[in-house]
Design a protein around this motif. Structure first.
Motif, short mmCIF file in Angstrom:
data_model
loop_
_atom_site.label_atom_id
_atom_site.label_comp_id
_atom_site.label_asym_id
_atom_site.label_seq_id
_atom_site.Cartn_x
_atom_site.Cartn_y
_atom_site.Cartn_z
N ILE A 134 -3.93 -4.80 -9.28
CA ILE A 134 -3.18 -4.08 -8.24
C ILE A 134 -2.93 -2.65 -8.68
N ASN A 135 -2.48 -2.48 -9.91
CA ASN A 135 -2.20 -1.13 -10.41
C ASN A 135 -3.45 -0.26 -10.39
N CYS A 152 -4.26 0.47 -6.71
CA CYS A 152 -3.26 1.40 -6.15
C CYS A 152 -3.44 2.81 -6.72
N GLN A 158 7.08 -7.93 -9.48
CA GLN A 158 5.63 -7.84 -9.65
C GLN A 158 5.08 -9.09 -10.31
N TRP A 185 4.86 -1.26 -3.78
CA TRP A 185 4.55 -1.91 -5.06
C TRP A 185 5.09 -1.08 -6.22
N VAL A 189 -1.41 -4.50 -1.19
CA VAL A 189 -1.77 -4.93 -2.55
C VAL A 189 -3.03 -5.79 -2.53
N CYS A 239 0.99 -0.09 -1.48
CA CYS A 239 0.99 0.42 -2.86
C CYS A 239 2.25 1.23 -3.15
N TYR A 254 5.01 -11.91 -7.80
CA TYR A 254 3.89 -11.78 -6.87
C TYR A 254 2.57 -12.12 -7.56
N VAL A 284 7.99 -8.98 -2.73
CA VAL A 284 6.63 -8.48 -2.67
C VAL A 284 5.74 -9.56 -2.06
N THR A 318 2.63 -5.94 1.29
CA THR A 318 3.31 -4.86 0.56
C THR A 318 2.31 -3.73 0.30
#
Length: 126
Positions: A100-101, A104, A72, A64, A118, A61, A75, A55, A59
Motif C-alpha cells: 500500500i505504501n 500510494c 494499518q 491511509w 488502498v 491514500c 487493515y 481503514v 480508504t
C-alpha cells in the motif's frame, strides 16, 4: 493604613496591569496574542481535528497516511483474510502495508492520492 499604601503607589506611578500594558503597547500586545493563538491552534487542532477512522477497501491514500500504525496493521490482516496476499507483498500484514505504501507513493507522485483507494494502490491500477 490601606489609604497610605494606595497613596504611595499613586505617587510612585501607575499600578501595572495587563489591561494597562495592552492599552499602551498595542502592537506588541497584538503580536503576543497572535503567538498565543498560534500555539493554542497547534495544540488543539490535532486533538479535535480529523480522526483516522477505520481503514477499509475504500480508504484513499490520503486517509491511509493519516491512519495510525494499529489501524494499518488491522487493515493488513483484514486484507489478507478477504483478498489473500498481494502480488509480491508476502503473506503478512507488513507485506500488505508495504504494498500500500509503495502504491500510494506512486499515487502521490501522480497527484491522485485523494481518489486512489488502498486496493487500487496495492494492484497499481489507478
Amino acid at each position: 493604613m490601606n489609604r497610605g499604601a494606595s497613596t504611595t503607589a499613586a505617587k510612585d506611578g501607575e499600578l501595572w496591569s495587563i489591561r494597562g500594558l495592552f492599552a499602551r503597547h498595542k502592537l506588541v500586545a497584538s503580536a503576543a496574542a497572535a503567538v498565543v493563538a498560534l500555539l493554542l491552534a497547534t495544540i488543539i487542532v490535532p486533538i479535535v481535528g480529523a480522526k483516522g477512522g477505520a481503514v477499509g477497501d475504500s480508504t484513499t491514500c490520503t486517509q491511509w497516511g493519516s491512519a495510525n500504525v494499529d489501524q494499518q496493521a488491522a487493515y493488513g490482516r483484514l486484507y489478507l483474510r478477504e483478498h489473500g496476499p498481494p502480488r509480491g507483498g508476502g503473506n503478512s500484514a507488513a507485506g500488505v502495508i508495504a504494498a500500500i505504501n509503495n502504491g500510494c507513493a506512486h499515487a502521490y507522485a501522480d497527484d491522485v492520492s485523494d481518489t486512489t483507494t488502498v486496493v487500487q494502490a496495492i494492484s497499481g491500477r489507478f
